[in-house]
Motif scaffolding. Structure first.
Motif: not given
Length: 468
Positions: A360-364, A366-382, A458-462
């Motif tokens: 999912v593509v998000l604005n910064p 909208a990021v909520v860090f939960s500590g879950e290993k199933t979710v990661e957030y990356c810098d889309a431009d990088k 970009i949010k990645f989630e499994i």
């Protein structure tokens, strides 16, 4: 006829004391045509009305003696007809089966015979199979297993009951059964192969036991029967203790793995630890005898060393090893290599792992860090917003784990972070070109983390974790 009546009483007592039959059950009696199986059926038929069960006869033709084998089948068919009970016949090519399975004629005949009996039970709703094994058979089995170097179970000999198979004459000696057959005037067949010294059991029966009777112990049969009882009782005790020990040490159990607490396991005597291993093998359906004594010793040595990373092949695809989770008994699956495209904003299901990876593509904000290993957030431009790839780990793969400033091989990351050996083959990475973005479910690459300057995320989630 008094001896026959007394023998019947002993048979009934043995059945009752060992809970071999219940009222209303259907009993399939294996009859070869020899004296012992003929006496067995005759006794059971005499007791059937009083004990309220229903006997029938089954005969398996091994096709080993040509016309004599066919004659046995005809004899048993007539015997069943005269008795007025259902009759089931089967036959098989024992020699071909022995050659194909690389086993002895004796073992091949036994395997085919019991397969036939079990098939008849299932097809015609029989509750039990009764066989004519006797005390002399028990003595021979114990001696044979002793020569082979068997353990407690083997030295316990033939069980009175195993599954749905019962042995109502296991208490009686051959001479007693032969006397009953003679006094009752029962007709039976004599199998010439029982006198052939080519077979191991016959050699023990006609050579070794007579020698021991003559020169060492005239009551060797009774002694071996008593010996088997001691070991059978010991076997029962150790098996029950192993179940208790297993439950105490158990950490994880599912269809593909069992994990035991190593300190708990190591605190018991060696013989109990061996029985726990055998209990685990039973739980996953490994055949009895498929794991050798030397292999068991190798496993215990591995566990005693306590070194992580090593494993022993148990049987088939099953392995036993030690890692940071404990003692791990696991099925080593052959995971097919994965290399699949993933577009930003899309989802991907990864078979056969049953993992769903969503982007999912998000604005910064909208990021909520939960500590879950199933979710990661990356810098889309990088990382870019072109097509990503999800693939299996390759030898030499490296990344810069989040929190450090140096590159590290994925294999070294596994070791440093105590990733269990048994789950490593199924792990995956998310990449953009040659760079690993995410060791999925474990660690993001430091180079692609979001910062205060990040403008798009970009949010990645499994859907599920890969680890326990």
């Amino acid at each position: 006829m008094e001896p026959i009546f007394q023998f019947l009483q002993r048979v009934q007592k043995f059945i009752t004391e060992n809970h071999l039959l219940a009222a209303g059950e259907n009993i399939l009696v294996a009859v070869s045509g020899g004296a012992y199986s003929v006496v067995l059926f005759t006794c059971l038929q005499q007791l059937s009305a009083k004990m309220q069960f229903n006997p029938a006869i089954a005969h398996f033709n091994h096709n080993l003696r040509g016309e004599e084998s066919d004659g046995d089948e005809e004899f048993v068919a007539k015997f069943a007809n005269d008795a007025g009970v259902p009759f089931f016949a089967g036959r098989g090519d024992v020699e071909a089966h022995a050659q194909k399975q690389k086993m002895s004629i004796e073992d091949a005949a036994r395997e085919l015979r019991y397969q036939f009996l079990e098939n008849i039970c299932q097809a015609h709703h029989f509750d039990r199979v009764a066989t004519g094994h006797n005390a002399d058979d028990q003595a021979e089995t114990v001696l044979l297993n002793l020569i082979r170097g068997a353990g407690w179970k083997g030295l316990g000999g033939i069980p009175v009951q195993r599954g749905n198979v019962i042995r109502p004459l296991l208490f009686a000696y051959r001479i007693e059964i032969e006397t009953v057959a003679k006094v009752a005037g029962l007709q039976f067949r004599t199998d010439r192969s029982n006198f052939s010294l080519e077979y191991r059991r016959n050699s023990i029966r006609h050579r070794l036991i007579p020698l021991i009777k003559k020169e060492h112990n005239p009551n060797i049969i009774a002694s071996l029967v008593h010996f088997s009882q001691i070991f059978r009782e010991g076997e029962e005790y150790f098996r029950e203790q192993a179940k208790i020990m297993f439950d105490r040490c158990l950490k994880v159990k599912d269809a593909d793995k069992i994990i035991l607490e190593i300190e708990c396991f190591s605190g018991y005597f060696t013989i109990l630890r061996k029985y726990v291993l055998f209990y685990m093998f039973d739980l996953v359906g490994l055949p009895a005898g498929s794991v050798s004594f030397s292999r068991i010793s190798e496993m215990l040595s591995l566990i005693d060393r306590g070194r992580t990373g090593g494993f022993v092949t148990v049987a088939g695809e099953w392995r036993l090893g030690v890692d940071h989770a404990g003692i791990v008994f696991f099925r080593r699956k052959r995971w097919e290599p994965v290399d699949l495209p993933l577009k930003p904003g899309r989802s991907l299901v990864i078979p056969p792992r049953k993992i769903k990876l969503t982007t999912v593509v998000l604005n910064p904000d909208a990021v909520v860090f939960s500590g879950e290993k199933t979710v990661e957030y990356c810098d889309a431009d990088k990382i870019g917003t072109s097509i990503f790839r999800v693939r299996s780990i390759k030898p030499g793969d490296w990344f810069v784990p989040l929190g450090v400033n140096f590159r590290q091989k994925v294999s070294d990351f596994f070791i440093d972070h105590k990733i269990p050996e048994h789950i490593r083959p199924q792990m995956l990475v998310l990449t953009n070109g040659e760079n690993i973005i995410w060791l999925i479910g474990y660690r993001l690459d430091q180079r692609f983390k979001i910062t205060d300057e990040t403008k798009k995320v970009i949010k990645f989630e499994i859907s599920d974790e890969l680890s326990e």
